[in-house]
Design a protein around this motif. Sequence first.
Motif, PDB file in Angstrom:
ATOM      1  N   LEU A 140      -5.040  12.307   7.314  1.00 56.17           N
ATOM      2  CA  LEU A 140      -5.436  13.734   7.028  1.00 56.17           C
ATOM      3  C   LEU A 140      -5.844  14.413   8.333  1.00 56.17           C
ATOM      4  N   TYR A 141      -5.846  13.127   9.757  1.00 53.30           N
ATOM      5  CA  TYR A 141      -6.234  13.663  11.353  1.00 53.30           C
ATOM      6  C   TYR A 141      -4.629  14.410  11.989  1.00 53.30           C
ATOM      7  N   GLU A 142      -3.927  12.883  11.600  1.00 55.43           N
ATOM      8  CA  GLU A 142      -2.558  12.647  12.220  1.00 55.43           C
ATOM      9  C   GLU A 142      -2.036  13.545  11.525  1.00 55.43           C
ATOM     10  N   GLY A 143      -2.395  14.187  10.047  1.00 60.45           N
ATOM     11  CA  GLY A 143      -1.767  15.629   9.253  1.00 60.45           C
ATOM     12  C   GLY A 143      -1.823  16.591  11.123  1.00 60.45           C
ATOM     13  N   LEU A 144      -3.126  16.962  11.277  1.00 65.47           N
ATOM     14  CA  LEU A 144      -3.987  18.345  11.533  1.00 65.47           C
ATOM     15  C   LEU A 144      -2.953  17.972  12.606  1.00 65.47           C
ATOM     16  N   GLY A 145      -3.177  16.745  13.614  1.00 69.39           N
ATOM     17  CA  GLY A 145      -2.221  16.744  14.936  1.00 69.39           C
ATOM     18  C   GLY A 145      -1.110  16.805  14.925  1.00 69.39           C
ATOM     19  N   ASP A 146      -0.015  16.601  13.946  1.00 67.94           N
ATOM     20  CA  ASP A 146       0.779  17.307  13.926  1.00 67.94           C
ATOM     21  C   ASP A 146       1.610  19.225  13.806  1.00 67.94           C
ATOM     22  N   VAL A 147       0.765  19.375  12.768  1.00 66.68           N
ATOM     23  CA  VAL A 147       0.538  20.613  13.262  1.00 66.68           C
ATOM     24  C   VAL A 147       0.230  21.643  14.194  1.00 66.68           C
ATOM     25  N   HIS A 148      -0.902  21.130  15.027  1.00 64.76           N
ATOM     26  CA  HIS A 148      -1.520  21.482  16.333  1.00 64.76           C
ATOM     27  C   HIS A 148      -0.390  21.785  16.897  1.00 64.76           C
ATOM     28  N   ILE A 173      -5.130  17.004  20.089  1.00 63.49           N
ATOM     29  CA  ILE A 173      -4.596  15.320  21.239  1.00 63.49           C
ATOM     30  C   ILE A 173      -6.621  14.810  20.457  1.00 63.49           C
ATOM     31  N   ASN A 174      -7.144  16.394  20.100  1.00 67.09           N
ATOM     32  CA  ASN A 174      -8.570  15.541  19.423  1.00 67.09           C
ATOM     33  C   ASN A 174      -8.858  15.465  18.337  1.00 67.09           C
ATOM     34  N   ALA A 175      -7.255  15.894  17.344  1.00 68.14           N
ATOM     35  CA  ALA A 175      -7.086  15.540  15.561  1.00 68.14           C
ATOM     36  C   ALA A 175      -7.061  13.888  15.639  1.00 68.14           C
ATOM     37  N   PHE A 176      -5.866  14.213  16.799  1.00 68.93           N
ATOM     38  CA  PHE A 176      -5.218  12.607  16.801  1.00 68.93           C
ATOM     39  C   PHE A 176      -6.138  11.491  17.260  1.00 68.93           C
ATOM     40  N   ASP A 185       0.752   4.187  15.676  1.00 69.36           N
ATOM     41  CA  ASP A 185       1.071   5.951  15.812  1.00 69.36           C
ATOM     42  C   ASP A 185       0.549   6.383  16.901  1.00 69.36           C
ATOM     43  N   LEU A 186      -0.286   6.163  16.068  1.00 67.29           N
ATOM     44  CA  LEU A 186      -1.496   7.640  16.995  1.00 67.29           C
ATOM     45  C   LEU A 186      -1.881   7.426  18.319  1.00 67.29           C
ATOM     46  N   ASN A 187      -1.436   6.590  19.276  1.00 67.00           N
ATOM     47  CA  ASN A 187      -1.752   6.664  20.277  1.00 67.00           C
ATOM     48  C   ASN A 187       0.347   7.050  21.114  1.00 67.00           C
ATOM     49  N   SER A 188       0.946   6.680  19.979  1.00 66.23           N
ATOM     50  CA  SER A 188       2.161   7.274  20.331  1.00 66.23           C
ATOM     51  C   SER A 188       2.403   8.700  19.943  1.00 66.23           C
ATOM     52  N   LYS A 189       1.469   8.816  19.163  1.00 65.65           N
ATOM     53  CA  LYS A 189       1.365  10.444  19.564  1.00 65.65           C
ATOM     54  C   LYS A 189       0.612  10.899  19.983  1.00 65.65           C
ATOM     55  N   ILE A 190      -0.364  11.148  20.538  1.00 69.86           N
ATOM     56  CA  ILE A 190      -1.206  11.393  21.604  1.00 69.86           C
ATOM     57  C   ILE A 190      -0.069  10.735  23.091  1.00 69.86           C
TER      58      ILE A 190
END
Length: 725
Positions: A236-244, A254-257, A275-280
């Motif tokens: 869920l948090y990853e999806g929110l981060g992707d959309v933002h 960044i907050n969501a990730f 994955d989340l470190n990479s996305k941030i």
Amino acid sequence: MRLLLKHICFFCFVLFISTEVLAQVSSKTQNSNTTFTVRGSVIESDTKKPITNVNIEVNGGSYTTTDFSGNFRIEVKKGDELTVKHKDFETVYYIIESNERITIEVKPSADELQYSKNKYSRTNPILFKSLIDSAETNLKKDAKKSIQFIEKALGTSNSAQENSEAYEVLGDIYVFWKQYDLAVSNYRISLQNKDANVVKLKLASAYKFNKNYQESLQTYNRINKKELSNWQLVQLYEGLGDVHLLTMSYEASINAFKEGLKVAQKHAISSKITDLNSKIAQVYNASGENKKAEGFFNESLKLANNQNKKRAVEEKIKVADFQNNINNYSSEIELRKEAIKYIKDIQRDSIIDNKSDLTLQKQNYKIGSAFALKKDYVNAIPYLKKSIEEADDREDIIVQKDATRKLSEVYRDAGEFDKALVAYQSYVDLVDKLYTIKEQEISQAARFSKDIVAKQNRILSLESDRALSESKYELNIEQAKRQKLIIYSLIGGLFLLLVAAFLMFKYIKQQRLANNLLALKSLRSQMNPHFIFNALNSVNSFIASNDERTANKYLTDFSLLMRAVLENSEEDFIQLEKEIELLKLYTKLEHFRFQDKFDYNILIDETINVSEFVIPPMLLQPYIENAVWHGLRYKKTKGFLEISMAQTNAEEIKITITDNGIGREKSKALKTENQQKQTSKGMGNIKKRVAILNAMYKDKVDVYVDDFQDAEDTGTKVIVTLKKD
């Protein structure tokens, strides 16, 4: 003019190709996660019936249970071991080899077999499950065939649960084949049949891919986070981060990730931590904060190296792209060279699609481009040539075209114009070839989309037909109901009469109980008050004889007795312990007044647990009063009163009141006519109280009265038997 037209068309195709490549990269990124959802079911080996509430646990920590259809879904990795436990069969262990549906057949115990005979039975779900399995097996191979299996599964569906699962899988098919609008529609239908958080997460993701960003955010935010598993919460948090990120809301992204990263770190979900470190890092890169981006990329690269080779090379390529973005070409080149070593190992074990970044031709092309940006043409040319050769071998015309164009530019910048011209001519030829191929692909894509939409419309029409059939069925049922209405009315009338009779009987019973309670209250209020008046007369005589101290002491004890009597006056039963205290106090007062007439003793068996027994209040006092006033008081010599309590068995105690007074017959002869009436009335009240209480509480109290001895003064013996609750 024709050349200009070609270049315009080429530009359009390049734009289309770029979009397609980006979509494929996104898809591959999703599919590269080592963790995936596996569906399964637990059934009886003999009857094929589903087993509910089976414990499903993964050695990595995930946990779930089967639903009423015996189905489950759980997040796993290849090689994980499932532990399947239930009280009615031996524990089963299963090794995960792929994401295909698992069917676990078990042999239940004899008790469970007996229970299952009486359990509610639904239509055999085996056919439906096999069709869903077939649809999932063909999901990535043949979209049309997979959809056909879903169509057949919906035809055999027998519940909202099965409808929901079928439409969910149909949504999964459309997501894989990038028909995101259709995926959204089918996930929504799935949720209409059954509310499930896993489908809500898929719907939010489909909204994102379909560029419905606000709808995606709303869907994510409406999910109750407390109901999610740890893995789902990270999703869920990853999806929110992707959309933002897609809407350029970098701070929110960044907050969501980071929220997702906290959950992943807390529960040791290693793949998601990487994955989340990479996305941030990607968000910081997009927002221009390169230092922060580099720090998170270094962390994700370190974590990825501890995972499988494929994940490691993916992260190296991402970091290499970042280094290219900040013009650090030397680091980019080193990372891509390391990635090439991994890619060679990966290609030995699996086939990599040309649309993936994990191809030698792409990485060699990017190394050559990096050398060109450094103006190191000597090293750039061999890598570009190698890229062209590999692309030609793998029929990757897009990379071959790009590498040829870059080679022409390098030759030009190096001053080798003849070679640049030859390379450019090859580039033009490749553009023409790509133009033809893309025309064919566009035509095929149009036909594919048309077929997919046609099949979706057929599924929706089947749903409409089923709804119509259900309406007809309901109409037939309604007609049958009308025919039976008269019979049902008669049965209903009879039932109402029975209910009315029952209610009337209940009302009469309640009235009888109320009357009994009122009678008890009345009888308690009529307790013989002689001892009150006599006590007051005694106080008066003490005062008259100037014996104030004795009068005060007597009056104090008397007030304690009155308070105890009043406190217990509204109760049907009180603790035996309270009644004993009241008897001791009352007997003490009577003995105080008639010390010259009798002595007394109260014996209570120590084995009696007085807290376990209850007794009607003031039940024993009238018998003691009679013993003193009508037996012992008229005795010529000093008499004796004994009150004893003994437990005859575990459920019963016996209370005995004995006196050696003149006896009932002599006492009766001495009384006046008025006194006889009052005594008779007092004893009558006691008998009535006992009778009412026994009717209400099933023979709880028994009273027996007889002469005490064969002598001139026969005395009196009263035996009260009291039963436990």
